[in-house]
Design a protein around this motif. Structure first.
Motif, mmCIF file in Angstrom:
data_model
loop_
_atom_site.group_PDB
_atom_site.id
_atom_site.type_symbol
_atom_site.label_atom_id
_atom_site.label_comp_id
_atom_site.label_asym_id
_atom_site.label_seq_id
_atom_site.Cartn_x
_atom_site.Cartn_y
_atom_site.Cartn_z
ATOM 1 N N THR A 140 0.658 -1.272 0.053
ATOM 2 C CA THR A 140 0.050 -0.142 -0.043
ATOM 3 C C THR A 140 0.736 1.423 -0.077
ATOM 4 O OG1 THR A 140 -0.195 0.051 2.371
ATOM 5 C CG2 THR A 140 -1.864 -0.951 1.268
ATOM 6 N N SER A 141 2.136 1.401 0.174
ATOM 7 C CA SER A 141 2.851 2.298 0.289
ATOM 8 C C SER A 141 3.449 2.509 -1.114
ATOM 9 C CB SER A 141 4.266 2.097 0.989
ATOM 10 O OG SER A 141 4.986 1.138 0.494
ATOM 11 N N SER A 142 3.001 1.722 -2.135
ATOM 12 C CA SER A 142 3.375 2.007 -3.661
ATOM 13 C C SER A 142 2.040 2.217 -4.466
ATOM 14 C CB SER A 142 4.203 0.948 -4.289
ATOM 15 O OG SER A 142 5.235 0.862 -3.369
ATOM 16 N N LYS A 143 2.260 2.697 -5.571
ATOM 17 C CA LYS A 143 0.775 2.949 -6.468
ATOM 18 C C LYS A 143 0.971 2.297 -7.728
ATOM 19 C CE LYS A 143 -0.224 7.831 -4.769
ATOM 20 N NZ LYS A 143 -0.330 9.275 -5.158
ATOM 21 N N ILE A 144 0.201 1.586 -8.392
ATOM 22 C CA ILE A 144 0.258 0.898 -9.556
ATOM 23 C C ILE A 144 0.197 1.877 -10.560
ATOM 24 C CG2 ILE A 144 -0.813 -0.778 -11.016
ATOM 25 C CD1 ILE A 144 0.351 -1.910 -8.248
ATOM 26 N N SER A 155 1.406 1.177 -13.820
ATOM 27 C CA SER A 155 1.224 0.451 -15.090
ATOM 28 C C SER A 155 0.699 -1.043 -14.898
ATOM 29 C CB SER A 155 2.538 0.087 -15.903
ATOM 30 O OG SER A 155 2.376 -0.438 -16.851
ATOM 31 N N GLY A 156 -0.276 -1.507 -15.584
ATOM 32 C CA GLY A 156 -0.855 -2.757 -15.553
ATOM 33 C C GLY A 156 -1.906 -2.645 -14.197
ATOM 34 N N ARG A 157 -2.050 -3.769 -13.503
ATOM 35 C CA ARG A 157 -3.051 -3.799 -12.271
ATOM 36 C C ARG A 157 -2.484 -4.633 -11.175
ATOM 37 N NH1 ARG A 157 -4.930 -9.001 -11.729
ATOM 38 N NH2 ARG A 157 -4.083 -10.616 -13.264
ATOM 39 N N THR A 158 -3.211 -4.523 -10.102
ATOM 40 C CA THR A 158 -2.864 -5.097 -8.671
ATOM 41 C C THR A 158 -3.258 -6.510 -8.849
ATOM 42 O OG1 THR A 158 -2.525 -4.832 -6.458
ATOM 43 C CG2 THR A 158 -4.754 -4.279 -7.590
ATOM 44 N N PHE A 159 -2.985 -7.104 -7.627
ATOM 45 C CA PHE A 159 -3.554 -8.428 -7.642
ATOM 46 C C PHE A 159 -5.453 -8.595 -7.272
ATOM 47 C CE2 PHE A 159 0.732 -8.596 -5.421
ATOM 48 C CZ PHE A 159 1.124 -9.599 -6.261
ATOM 49 N N THR A 160 -5.960 -9.669 -7.702
ATOM 50 C CA THR A 160 -7.265 -9.568 -7.317
ATOM 51 C C THR A 160 -7.562 -10.829 -6.548
ATOM 52 O OG1 THR A 160 -7.554 -11.510 -9.157
ATOM 53 C CG2 THR A 160 -7.763 -9.319 -9.589
#
Length: 478
Positions: free
Chosen positions: A186-190, A192-197
């Protein structure tokens, strides 16, 4: 009559009014700048801490690794040297920093009073050795002595050959994909692409830190091989503070499989129901779950050093005391100047009293003039303070925050918020840009100071004016 006389007197004594207002303005502006910079320091420190344990985390639970007795062996790599020039590779995935905790500990922590949510993570370090052997070439010597057929001919020698291997080390963090709102990712922002589902609990997918992705030329759709398992890059994450928690993030179950740590975690991230009760929640966890180390963000803040810590100390101590001293001096100077102005208006006030003005009316007139000067000083002070805060934000001086391994943070094995994600070094230096945000509370404080300054100045002048008598005016008549 009151406002007409007030306007006329202020216009007639513009220089004196400007001097009083300017003195108050400087004091108020300094208070605004110091408060804004202090607020910026607090935000910068929060940003540094969030880079370690993630947004929303109030504390972490870990189990410190026991002191090494020298019996622990370093990772060993075995290769078959008979494969000629064929490329060979071997990975070693090891748990980093802490002794592992059982998955069941997460539920125990979550059941404690005052805990809103708890999620586990597994910090890993991967050592990858990749390269090839080159066999040597036998060259027969000039003597030509024959052998017995069971080995190289007598008189020859092997020349050349060797090995060329690269060693790569990187960090991997196993994250609980069902709890995306808690943990170091949560200390990083996506970007490019997406995060986990939530359905990818055991999927072979990975999110790469942007700096590591740039170094390894990774992008969305690329593949990363960890210990023989291929993972697809589904997203690139950029750390808010510039320093990520790990190079790669994978689902927790995959991390447990790769490191042979089934149902194990290294860190439990905890969110409290009430941020004011963090200390009591910490005590509750330590009392009910033995063998664990609980570290809060306040504990970790004590380990932050560098120019950020020095500047923060200066802003909260020297800066505040300096602003208070300047403000007190401005109030005193405004009061003395107002009192002095009253002394020069003895004939005027004495004449007004002779014409029927009561002492209270004269006092109100002086206080009214002082209040206008105070409000004028407040307006100028707010303008100067906002300008100063804007300059600080525009310049955005870079401060360094060094996150050490000692103290309460325990980054290298003692337990702490910074130890959950894989951190290779015993200390890390982060660069943080300083801003000076001005809040409505700070502006309200400035207005209150302006009114206070006007009242103090008016009190000095009003007291002096109330003591004047009509006879004093007659003595000044030439």
């Amino acid at each position: 009559m009151f406002f007409t006389y007030l306007r006329r007197e202020l216009r007639r004594r513009r220089k004196a009014a400007l001097v009083v207002a300017s003195g108050l303005a400087l004091g108020i502006a300094l208070v605004i700048v110091v408060n804004s910079v202090s607020s910026g320091m607090g935000k910068a420190q929060d940003k540094v801490l969030e880079s370690l344990y993630g947004l929303g985390t109030d504390m972490t639970v870990t189990k410190a690794a026991p002191a090494s007795d020298g019996s622990q062996q370093a990772p060993r790599f075995r290769f078959d040297a008979q494969n000629g020039e064929e490329e060979q590779s071997s990975d070693r995935v090891v748990v980093q920093g802490f002794e592992t905790l059982a998955d069941s500990t997460i539920a125990k922590v979550g059941d404690q009073d005052g805990v809103s949510d708890a999620v586990g993570g597994l910090s890993l370090q991967v050592l990858k050795v990749n390269g090839n052997f080159t066999p040597g070439q036998f060259q027969q010597g000039g003597g030509g002595g024959g052998g017995d057929g069971d080995g190289p001919p007598q008189g020859g020698e092997v020349r050349g050959g060797g090995a060329d291997f690269d060693v790569d080390s990187y960090s991997v963090y196993g994250t609980d994909v069902t709890e995306p709102a808690l943990g170091p990712l949560t200390s990083s922002k996506i970007t490019s692409g997406r995060t986990f589902t939530s359905s990818e609990t055991n999927a072979k997918v990975v999110i790469a830190d942007s700096a590591y992705a740039k170094e390894k030329s990774l992008k969305v759709g690329s593949t990363v091989t960890i210990k023989g398992t291929k993972f697809e890059v589904i997203g690139i994450a950029t750390a808010d503070s510039g320093d990520s928690a790990a190079n790669l993030y994978i689902p927790l179950k995959q991390a447990q499989t790769l490191s042979d740590s089934k149902d194990k975690v290294t860190t439990i991230y905890v969110q409290a129901t009430d941020s004011q009760q963090i200390d009591s929640v910490k005590s509750e966890i330590q009392k009910n779950i033995s063998g664990t180390t609980v570290t809060t963000s306040a504990d970790l803040a004590d380990t932050v050093s560098g120019s950020l810590s020095t500047a923060s100390d200066l802003a909260t101590s020297v800066g505040k005391w300096l602003s208070i001293a300047v403000l007190v001096a401005a109030f005193l100077v405004a009061g003395l100047l107002t009192s002095s102005a009253v002394s020069r208006r003895v004939r005027e006030f004495g004449t007004l009293k002779a014409l029927g003005w009561k002492s209270g009316r004269v006092t109100r007139q002086v206080v009214g003039e002082a209040m206008v000067n105070g409000l004028l000083g407040g307006a100028l002070g707010i303008a100067l303070g906002l300008a100063g805060a804007y300059v600080v934000t525009a310049i955005s001086p870079t401060l360094q925050a060094q996150l050490g391994g000692g103290g309460g943070g325990g980054r290298t094995g003692g337990g702490g918020l910074g130890g959950g994600p894989a951190r290779q070094a015993s200390s890390t230096t982060l660069d943080v840009a300083l801003t000076a945000p001005v809040s409505l509370t700070t502006v309200a404080l400035a207005v209150a100071l302006a009114v206070t300054g006007g009242l103090i100045a008016g009190a000095f002048g009003g007291w002096r004016a109330s003591r004047l008598r009509p006879a004093d005016a007659l003595r000044r008549v030439e």
